[in-house]
Scaffold this motif. Sequence first.
Motif, mmCIF file in Angstrom:
data_model
loop_
_atom_site.group_PDB
_atom_site.id
_atom_site.type_symbol
_atom_site.label_atom_id
_atom_site.label_comp_id
_atom_site.label_asym_id
_atom_site.label_seq_id
_atom_site.Cartn_x
_atom_site.Cartn_y
_atom_site.Cartn_z
ATOM 1 N N SER A 180 -0.566 0.884 5.170
ATOM 2 C CA SER A 180 0.836 0.655 4.824
ATOM 3 C C SER A 180 1.173 -0.815 4.652
ATOM 4 O O SER A 180 2.128 -1.158 3.951
ATOM 5 C CB SER A 180 1.735 1.268 5.905
ATOM 6 N N PHE A 181 0.388 -1.713 5.256
ATOM 7 C CA PHE A 181 0.724 -3.132 5.174
ATOM 8 C C PHE A 181 0.234 -3.779 3.870
ATOM 9 O O PHE A 181 0.534 -4.942 3.619
ATOM 10 C CB PHE A 181 0.162 -3.895 6.382
ATOM 11 N N LEU A 182 -0.516 -3.050 3.059
ATOM 12 C CA LEU A 182 -0.935 -3.570 1.759
ATOM 13 C C LEU A 182 -0.153 -2.860 0.653
ATOM 14 O O LEU A 182 -0.251 -1.643 0.496
ATOM 15 C CB LEU A 182 -2.439 -3.363 1.547
ATOM 16 N N ARG A 336 -6.375 2.833 21.165
ATOM 17 C CA ARG A 336 -6.191 3.585 19.918
ATOM 18 C C ARG A 336 -5.964 2.570 18.802
ATOM 19 O O ARG A 336 -5.552 1.426 19.044
ATOM 20 C CB ARG A 336 -5.002 4.539 20.013
ATOM 21 N N ALA A 337 -6.217 2.983 17.571
ATOM 22 C CA ALA A 337 -6.023 2.104 16.417
ATOM 23 C C ALA A 337 -4.658 2.336 15.797
ATOM 24 O O ALA A 337 -4.095 3.427 15.874
ATOM 25 C CB ALA A 337 -7.115 2.356 15.381
ATOM 26 N N GLY A 338 -4.126 1.288 15.160
ATOM 27 C CA GLY A 338 -2.855 1.391 14.453
ATOM 28 C C GLY A 338 -2.556 0.088 13.743
ATOM 29 O O GLY A 338 -3.204 -0.933 13.995
ATOM 30 N N PRO A 339 -1.568 0.079 12.840
ATOM 31 C CA PRO A 339 -1.188 -1.163 12.163
ATOM 32 C C PRO A 339 -0.728 -2.205 13.188
ATOM 33 O O PRO A 339 0.115 -1.918 14.041
ATOM 34 C CB PRO A 339 -0.046 -0.732 11.239
ATOM 35 N N SER A 340 -1.284 -3.397 13.103
ATOM 36 C CA SER A 340 -0.946 -4.453 14.055
ATOM 37 C C SER A 340 0.519 -4.852 13.931
ATOM 38 O O SER A 340 1.126 -4.753 12.853
ATOM 39 C CB SER A 340 -1.834 -5.674 13.830
ATOM 40 N N ARG A 341 1.074 -5.328 15.023
ATOM 41 C CA ARG A 341 2.447 -5.838 14.996
ATOM 42 C C ARG A 341 2.506 -7.252 14.432
ATOM 43 O O ARG A 341 3.588 -7.798 14.241
ATOM 44 C CB ARG A 341 3.030 -5.780 16.406
ATOM 45 N N GLY A 346 -3.466 -6.850 9.802
ATOM 46 C CA GLY A 346 -4.068 -5.577 9.417
ATOM 47 C C GLY A 346 -4.000 -4.574 10.542
ATOM 48 O O GLY A 346 -2.941 -4.281 11.089
ATOM 49 N N TRP A 347 -5.159 -4.044 10.936
ATOM 50 C CA TRP A 347 -5.221 -3.066 12.017
ATOM 51 C C TRP A 347 -5.241 -3.765 13.367
ATOM 52 O O TRP A 347 -5.672 -4.917 13.495
ATOM 53 C CB TRP A 347 -6.470 -2.192 11.879
#
Length: 661
Positions: A180-182, A336-341, A346-347
Amino acid sequence: MIVRIRSIGHGIFLTLSVFATKIVALNAEESNHCDANSHHHGPSSCAAGESYNNCPLWLAPSYTGTDREPKYGLFAGKAYGVNETLPVHAELAIPLVDFNFQPTEQFQRNPAVSLPNHHAQLIDFLEGFFWTANFVGAQCEGEYSAPAAIPGIGVLSHYHSGISNVNFHQASVLLRKSPSFLKAGEPHLSRGAITTYHNVTLQATREIPLGMEFFADFGDVWDETSGDNDDAYQDTIRRSDYEKADTIISDLVTFFQEFPDLSRDLQEEIVDFMVDDVLGEAAGKHAKTIRSLIPSSPRKVAQAQAAGGSFLYRYREMIRSSDWLQQNGFCLDTLRAGPSRIPSAGWGAFATRRIQKGETITVSPMLHIADKEILNMYPVGETSSSTQSIGKQMILNYCFGHPESSLLLFPLGSLATLINHQSGKSSNAYVTWSRRVDKLPNQHQYHDYTVEQMAEVSKIVLTMKVVATSDIAEGDEIFLDYGPQWVAAWNDYQARWQRDKQGNSHPLRAQDLRDQYRTKPFAAARTKRPPYPVGVATACFLNVREVPDGKPMFDEALRVEIVEWSSPTTQQDYHGRNLFIVDVLDRAMAPEHFFNYTVLAKFAEDRIEEIVNVPHEACTFVDLPYQGDISLPGAFRHPIGIIDGHFPQKWRNLKGTKSKQ
């Protein structure tokens, strides 16, 4: 024997005749891989869903290691069924573009420049831990090759010559969506700095009992060469022999269930007849081996099936108990993995539960890269005469290093590569060596090796851990301080990016088009010129068959054979090895598939075919060599720093030189 069987009933005799025919047919074909539909039944004491203390995944000493040469593997915290996607951590894949290309000819043309002799040895060592590009669909990233480094499940799911119980669920990464960040057509600080290959997951290929180690299917080529392995913990019996024994065991159990009134003596005679006489005639030189895997008594035959098959019956100690895992392993339940703040990161890695200050967040074996120059990239091509590096591999950004050393460390721990940077007190964790008192200790004797000596070490011998520096709440992102050299390099890169890229457009890449064309038909060359950007090509997953009778079989205009598309039809059928660049010749509406296409594909130098009825969902886009973000010129490249006092003095072979990370 036949007389006795005839005397107790015609139905039994007919059933045995069918059974004998099946054994003959079974051994008429060779099996080179684990059949996901073979007859395996998990231990009756471990129902699916039961778990050890609610821990889904354990990192513990592998069965394939020894006390002198320990290895660490992944163990099931619950039982899994065939084709079940394992709820373990989805990982990144980092392609190394033309990594195993060494510009030997260029260096020979310029004798003033020499290629380090140990580079070929280092490449051989490192490639033993990488996956071929087609596992993640990265084969088009380079002209020569693009093996993929997959931490966590990609390295810690070991090989065993006698069994495999997991394989990559390739559709998860091959059909991935853009993060989502790209945003399509927009520049981003992380473009070229982070991999876009993500969501790499595992799938069970047979029932996996609670406490079983994960063993990956390394492919037929690896199986064929495994006979050269002198590891005492590997098996000299072929995997296909176990599979055939399991099929016979399953059929024997079914037979005795169908005729429960047979006496024990007669049951034993039937077993002897089937595995001695019938199998001996059918299996030839492998009959003795397969026979050794089938218990002699009907009761033990049933026990072998209940154990999960002949392999697990033979190696009962492979199923680790809860007490053993708690005493020797580390529960991977913290991340857990997720979009970084951090928008540019990135992740990221996030806490799945509360973590106390001083607690070990995760443990990571480390793959040592003894010479960072091995990550230099060179121009590929017969006409190229350049001996100058044109960049560095993206994996450098995921490695730990020190400015006074040529040695790098790539973390193999689950999700360890996702932990991002925050400076000083904004970080909440640090990385250090596992101690001898830890469950998964580091082998500190290698800290006394020189870098040259480490280049001779062809096994994973180092282990680090990530420790919390403060209390961490559930849902908080984990941060390390990457060190002052990394911060300076990032600030310099960010300033250049803001000067040159911010506010400008970014070329559309294959991933952007994949998202756009999920519900949009592909352009066909016979209708109009494809409107795709330079550097992007259409590709389809292609398994083919002959066209039905009465249909055209040859294209006179193109002078090629016409065949029909046959698969993939399910998620399990998607494999990177079947992904081919194509020209879309024509299209037709097909309600069940949105659109069907006629495509032209080059399968080999001497094999070009026209394929009809290729469904929309089997087609996608790929970046052509060096056109994707992974090869973006000027992208950020710098290793993560290790706390100075934690980096061994013996490894500082560049001390006093002007080294560039």
